[in-house]
Design an enzyme around this catalytic site. Structure first.
Site, PDB file in Angstrom:
ATOM      1  N   ILE A 191     -17.614  49.221  31.393  1.00 40.65           N
ATOM      2  CA  ILE A 191     -16.910  47.942  31.482  1.00 40.65           C
ATOM      3  C   ILE A 191     -16.009  47.900  32.706  1.00 40.65           C
ATOM      4  CG2 ILE A 191     -15.228  46.444  30.336  1.00 40.65           C
ATOM      5  CD1 ILE A 191     -16.408  47.494  27.653  1.00 40.65           C
TER       6      ILE A 191
ATOM      7  N   SER B  31      -8.878  46.534  26.218  1.00 46.43           N
ATOM      8  CA  SER B  31      -9.381  47.802  25.682  1.00 46.43           C
ATOM      9  C   SER B  31      -8.814  48.102  24.307  1.00 46.43           C
ATOM     10  CB  SER B  31      -9.083  48.931  26.668  1.00 46.43           C
ATOM     11  OG  SER B  31      -9.785  48.738  27.872  1.00 46.43           O
ATOM     12  N   ARG B  32      -7.702  48.821  24.258  1.00 50.04           N
ATOM     13  CA  ARG B  32      -7.048  49.180  23.007  1.00 50.04           C
ATOM     14  C   ARG B  32      -5.547  49.003  23.174  1.00 50.04           C
ATOM     15  NH1 ARG B  32     -11.264  48.620  20.738  1.00 50.04           N
ATOM     16  NH2 ARG B  32     -12.367  50.120  19.410  1.00 50.04           N
TER      17      ARG B  32
ATOM     18  N   GLU C 123      -3.161  43.438  14.227  1.00 50.29           N
ATOM     19  CA  GLU C 123      -4.036  42.280  14.370  1.00 50.29           C
ATOM     20  C   GLU C 123      -4.420  41.722  13.000  1.00 50.29           C
ATOM     21  OE1 GLU C 123      -7.319  43.621  16.760  1.00 50.29           O
ATOM     22  OE2 GLU C 123      -6.083  43.805  18.557  1.00 50.29           O
TER      23      GLU C 123
ATOM     24  N   HIS D 102      -8.587  39.333  20.100  1.00 51.80           N
ATOM     25  CA  HIS D 102      -9.569  40.427  20.111  1.00 51.80           C
ATOM     26  C   HIS D 102     -10.977  39.841  20.185  1.00 51.80           C
ATOM     27  CE1 HIS D 102      -9.996  44.913  18.901  1.00 51.80           C
ATOM     28  NE2 HIS D 102     -11.015  44.544  19.664  1.00 51.80           N
ATOM     29  N   ALA D 103     -11.149  38.948  21.159  1.00 55.46           N
ATOM     30  CA  ALA D 103     -12.400  38.196  21.281  1.00 55.46           C
ATOM     31  C   ALA D 103     -13.158  38.492  22.561  1.00 55.46           C
ATOM     32  CB  ALA D 103     -12.097  36.697  21.215  1.00 55.46           C
TER      33      ALA D 103
END
Length: 321
Positions: free
Chosen positions: A155, A230-231, A260, A279-280
């Site tokens: 990515i 990412s995270r 979330e 988170h899309a």
């Protein structure tokens, strides 16, 4: 002869039907846990050979309660919800789906980067509030900015390819990658100090958790922006809010948060310098299909040939069927 059993622990944002079809055609009995709570997973998976995860946590106590499990297949690039050490000790395979949404996540990060550099979320809010003044924000000329890419796996590399023709310079840092055409390699602290936008593309591990802590956020160039698809655990979010409040950073675009969905009173929700998405970044009709199919393919190929496609942890060998 006993049929192998595959259990979906949870399903998030995708239709599992194509994966279920693939598993059933390969001879699996497929079940769904009532919820991602450990008790519900155990109830559905007491005899399971395979667990297929959304975001459910698979820790040591859960694995001890499921002695038949031989493969844990995530439906994501990340696998921080799985206790990898416990899986290694028990000879359990762990797989992920590293290529299902490379284009979607990289393009989402690019869109966030451009939105911050051109002030789109701030200008939109101003106009809706009756303020017609484009000079209130620092709008940047793309050819004059430096973009820092932290993490150059699939990515991160795709994001760098997207952004490189648009900006003045792209610099990169990755502890496991040493070179990429068109990207200047720098140590992490150097990258933070010279970048106008920093985009994060690392997995969450023991080594990367809290990577951008208060010290490192303080190293970022005055007025810089941060993008994270990412995270959430890569960033100290309290320190990030302080940097935004103090004006050290001009903005942040976040697709991932520590909780979330966030609590209603979370200060990040009301912050005027933050662009949020739920988170899309990975979502599209195509990626939703690919996530489901690639997750199921890992399980099917493990059972049929003794080895899945995308291996995170090598499990106990299984003779090809």
């Amino acid at each position: 002869m006993r049929k192998p059993v595959a259990v979906y622990t949870d399903v998030v944002d995708t239709d599992p039907a194509p994966g279920v079809k693939l598993l059933e055609e390969a001879g699996f009995t497929v079940r769904f846990a009532a919820s991602p709570a450990p008790a519900d997973i155990v109830a559905a998976a007491a005899d399971a050979d395979a667990l297929l995860l959304g975001y459910a946590e698979v820790d040591r106590p859960l694995l001890e309660a499921l002695p038949a499990v031989r493969i844990v297949a995530t439906q994501s690039v990340g696998y921080d919800m799985v206790d990898l050490d416990a899986c290694r000790e028990r000879g359990i395979w762990v797989t992920n789906v590293p290529s299902a949404a490379t284009e979607e996540v990289a393009s989402h990060a690019l869109a966030m980067t451009l939105a911050l550099l051109r002030g789109l979320p701030y200008l939109d809010r101003d106009v809706r509030a009756g303020i017609w003044d484009g000079t209130r924000h620092d709008l940047r000329r793309l050819s004059e900015v430096t973009v820092g890419v932290v993490g150059l796996g699939r990515i991160g590399r795709r994001y760098a390819e997207y952004v490189r023709p648009l900006v003045g310079r792209v610099v990169g840092y990755d502890p496991a990658v040493t070179a990429m055409h068109g990207v200047q390699w720098l140590a992490l602290d150097e990258l933070l100090a010279c970048s106008d936008v920093v985009s994060l593309h690392l997995p969450l591990t023991a080594q990367t958790r809290g990577l951008l802590d208060a010290r490192r956020l303080g190293l970022m160039r005055e007025g810089a922006s941060l993008v994270n698809v990412s995270r959430a655990g890569l960033i100290d979010h309290r320190a990030l809010v302080r940097c935004l409040d103090e004006g050290r950073l001009s903005g942040a675009a976040l697709d991932v948060l520590p909780q979330e969905p966030p609590e209603p009173g979370d200060p990040i929700l009301a912050h005027p310098r933050v662009l949020l998405t739920p988170h899309a970044a990975y979502l599209s009709a195509a990626s939703s299909r690919d996530y489901v199919l690639q997750q199921a393919e890992n399980v099917v190929l493990w059972h049929a040939r003794g080895r899945p496609v995308s291996v995170v942890v090598e499990g106990r060998p299984m003779a090809p069927r």
